[in-house]
Write a protein that holds these residues in place. Structure first.
Motif, mmCIF file in Angstrom:
data_model
loop_
_atom_site.group_PDB
_atom_site.id
_atom_site.type_symbol
_atom_site.label_atom_id
_atom_site.label_comp_id
_atom_site.label_asym_id
_atom_site.label_seq_id
_atom_site.Cartn_x
_atom_site.Cartn_y
_atom_site.Cartn_z
ATOM 1 N N LEU A 186 -17.262 27.311 16.756
ATOM 2 C CA LEU A 186 -18.139 27.927 15.755
ATOM 3 C C LEU A 186 -18.998 26.869 15.062
ATOM 4 C CD1 LEU A 186 -15.682 30.558 14.232
ATOM 5 C CD2 LEU A 186 -17.817 31.061 15.403
ATOM 6 N N TYR A 225 -19.930 24.004 16.205
ATOM 7 C CA TYR A 225 -20.964 23.550 17.140
ATOM 8 C C TYR A 225 -22.063 24.595 17.258
ATOM 9 C CZ TYR A 225 -23.427 22.959 21.494
ATOM 10 O OH TYR A 225 -24.432 22.859 22.416
ATOM 11 N N GLN A 226 -21.647 25.858 17.369
ATOM 12 C CA GLN A 226 -22.638 26.944 17.474
ATOM 13 C C GLN A 226 -23.554 26.949 16.258
ATOM 14 O OE1 GLN A 226 -23.292 29.687 19.448
ATOM 15 N NE2 GLN A 226 -21.559 29.895 20.846
ATOM 16 N N LEU A 227 -22.996 26.651 15.088
ATOM 17 C CA LEU A 227 -23.823 26.645 13.874
ATOM 18 C C LEU A 227 -24.940 25.614 14.012
ATOM 19 C CD1 LEU A 227 -24.104 27.889 11.063
ATOM 20 C CD2 LEU A 227 -22.703 26.034 10.170
#
Lengths: 228, 468
Positions: free
Chosen positions: A16, A18-20
């Motif tokens: 999450l 990293y996705q942000l």
């Protein structure tokens, strides 16, 4: 590991986080394109937001690696037994942080530096990731991100061919190393990924198509693509 | 000879003379050979000879003087040579001793005695070697020991004993083992019995959960799952075995994805990581071994029966999934699955494919393998967790698996719906948050939505983790 908060040993936290950083960077790029590169939308993230998000995930991941490193070197039972052995899931997490989360996040920062025109800072980061790739200690996913960075770097500067060829090489190794079940999806994404747009143009287009063709086979039914 | 020795001899002789003078009560006796003998004894041969010669004229001392002179002229030579041989013999150098004795004139008594002793020693050593060559170790050792009794420094005997020392050790160890084996076996039996009783404590759920995490206990008491028989839907469609095998394959894959160390985590998508049962077939190695033991003899039948009984008594959660493919009365393939926990029915479900207006085929039934495996997996997780895994959680995780399949097929809207539903049923299903963001970004290119999902998921994750 009792010394760490529970979320720090949860792989989904890093996914999450990293996705942000990644989606903020994508949003930034897309907003800049929509505005002709002059300004960004009011609510769109700034480069600083992207750097902060990258910093968060990299710092946390490095902290966890440091704690495990200390724990791994400590001998148990007053030195009578050897150093602590990590469980399979712990080893898997550490490998995930080392070969995927940290390099992939750093490459987002490197790409953002390119976006704001600070090529030198971007190259500084990319150089260390390239060295890690040469050691074979990057996951297929980090190699894909390296390909994205190289493709973006080939857009500006005088080393177009160097970056373009490096991008294609990283993409090839990445697809080859991907899990067979995920390979087709990754290849499909590479066909439309905006950060790889440069590879779909001359002089790299032919080579790019040839690479993609190796990993995409269209089923007769046309329902889905499958990995070779 | 030194002057000091002569003086000492004279002092000794003088004191002897004085003693005889004090001790005597009669008239003074003639001088004896005491002084000459003392000189000879001290090694002053020349002085002693002169003294003896001086005593020869006197009648009273002639006898002892002559005997003294004879001793001086013969004895020292004989004694010195035998001493040499004796020294070599005492040092265990038999060959050297033999040479020394042999160099003496024939008939020399001490040399004959020495040579005889050497022959006896050599005989014993040769006997020892021959016995050893014949494999009679104890006789060989006895021969060498007899040789050592005659001469503790005899080299051949020492070498023979040294060569037999190692087997002695081994023999001693074997003897000790044979002596202690019954006691050791009894102790082992007591330890095993105590371990078995301790393992029985795992019938207490809290003890089971605490101890099953230990590697050894986990291997013994870890849950077992067997996918049993699935009955055919009709005589025309034989799909039961294939469905069971495919369910096993899916269960193994879920297990590896969640617990295997060889597979790397994927960055963009998450899979559920619940508690999984180890998949074993009904005919495990232990059971096969017991079958063979049973066939051996009546005694081993009893042993196998006891081991079987003890194994069955252990608190191992044994799950068996079985089912029936429902006859195709409707235009959809359906199957009823059952899960037994230690012989008792723990859960049951009926799964079916969407009705499409045509009679179901074998392929339609095989499509039930994935949802069937997911159902089995989460029912097992729920039962193992003593109700901690609520039914909603199992359903949520099953939705993530469905969403992943849809995502891989590029069906963004359906995948998004599956993930949203999964989060609704269980907000702590972190893979659902990750995958929802991935769908928004990759398939829908909606980056603001992806950021929003991620921020919400991260907030939830850190909050929940802090609360635990």
């Amino acid at each position: 590991m009792s010394a760490l908060p529970a979320y720090m040993t949860e792989p989904n936290y890093y996914r999450l986080a990293y996705q942000l950083a990644s989606q903020k960077a994508n949003w930034l790029v897309s907003a800049r394109k929509q505005r002709g590169g002059t300004s960004v939308g009011a609510e769109a993230p700034t480069p600083r937001d992207v750097f902060d998000a990258v910093d968060d995930v990299v710092t946390t991941a490095r902290g966890v690696l440091a704690v495990y490193s200390v724990e791994g070197s400590r001998r148990r039972w007053r030195g009578l037994l050897g150093p602590r052995r990590f469980s399979p899931s712990e080893r898997r997490l550490l490998r995930f942080l080392e070969t995927t989360i940290i390099p992939s996040s750093l490459l987002i920062a490197a790409g953002t530096y390119l976006l704001v025109g600070d090529v030198e800072s971007g190259e500084d980061i990319a150089a260390s990731i390239r060295a890690q790739a040469a050691d074979g200690s990057l996951s297929y996913r980090s190699l894909y991100n390296l390909a994205c960075y190289e493709a973006t770097a080939s857009l500006n500067g005088d080393r177009v061919r160097f970056h373009g060829e490096a991008a294609l090489a990283a993409l090839r190794v990445s697809l080859r190393g991907a899990d067979p079940r995920l390979r087709a999806e990754l290849a499909r994404w590479a066909l439309v990924d905006p950060t790889l747009a440069r590879l779909r143009e001359r002089p790299f287009a032919a080579l790019f198509q040839a690479t993609m063709a190796r990993y995409l086979v269209r089923r007769e039914s046309g329902a889905a693509d499958a990995a070779v | 000879m030194t002057r000091a020795a002569v003086v000492l001899a004279l002092v000794v002789a003088g004191s002897l003379g004085a003693a005889s003078a004090v001790g005597s009560t009669g008239p003074a006796r003639p001088a004896s050979c005491a002084v000459s003998d003392a000189l000879a004894g001290a090694g002053a041969a020349a002085e002693a000879r002169a003294a003896y010669v001086a005593l020869v004229p006197a009648r009273a001392t002639r006898g002892c003087a002559v005997r003294g002179l004879l001793r001086l002229t013969r004895a020292p030579r004989k004694r010195r040579l035998c001493e040499n041989g004796d020294d070599q013999y005492d040092a265990g150098r038999l060959d050297a001793a033999r040479r020394a004795y042999s160099s003496l004139p024939p008939g020399t008594a001490c040399a004959d005695i020495g040579l005889s002793a050497i022959r006896e020693l050599a005989r014993l050593c040769v006997k020892g070697k021959v016995e050893r060559d014949l494999g009679r170790e104890s006789d060989a050792t006895a021969a060498f020991a007899a040789a050592l009794e005659k001469n503790p420094d005899a080299r051949c005997a020492r070498a023979g004993i040294a060569a037999s020392r190692r087997p002695f050790w081994l023999k001693r160890w074997l003897d000790a083992f044979a002596r202690w084996a019954p006691e050791a076996l009894a102790a082992l039996g007591i330890v095993l019995g105590a371990s078995f009783l301790l393992l029985l404590l795992a019938y207490i759920p809290s003890v089971y959960r605490a101890s099953v995490g230990w590697r050894v206990v986990g291997r013994i008491l870890g849950p077992r799952l067997e996918v049993g028989k699935i009955a055919e839907p009709s005589s025309d469609i034989t799909v039961g075995s294939a469905l069971a095998s495919r369910m096993k394959e899916f269960l193994r894959r879920f297990h590896d994805e969640s617990l295997g160390s060889s597979v790397d985590y994927d960055l963009d998508t998450g899979t559920a990581g619940e508690e999984f049962a180890e998949i074993v077939s009904g005919s495990g190695r232990l059971q096969n071994a017991l079958e063979k033991v049973r066939d051996a003899s009546d005694h081993t039948k009893l042993v196998a029966f006891i081991v079987d009984l003890l194994y069955a008594a252990l608190p191992i959660p044994r799950f068996v999934a079985s089912g029936v493919c429902d006859p195709s009365e409707v235009n959809a393939a359906s199957a009823t699955l059952m899960l037994e926990n230690n012989g008792r029915l723990a859960a049951a479900v009926t799964l079916s494919t969407p009705a499409d207006g045509s009679a179901p085929t074998a392929a339609d039934y095989l499509d039930l393998a994935m949802p069937g495996a997911v159902w089995v997996q989460y029912e097992v997780a729920r039962l193992l967790g003593s109700g901690e895994v609520a039914p909603g959680v199992a359903e949520s995780a099953a939705l993530v698996r469905e969403g992943l399949t849809l995502q891989q097929e590029g069906r963004a809207t359906e995948a998004r719906r599956a993930y949203e539903e999964a989060i609704e049923k269980n907000p702590r299903n972190w893979p659902a948050w990750v995958n929802l963001a991935s769908v928004a970004a990759r398939l829908e290119h909606d980056f603001p939505a992806a950021v929003e999902v991620v921020e919400e998921g991260l907030h939830e994750l850190v909050e929940q983790a802090g609360a635990e």
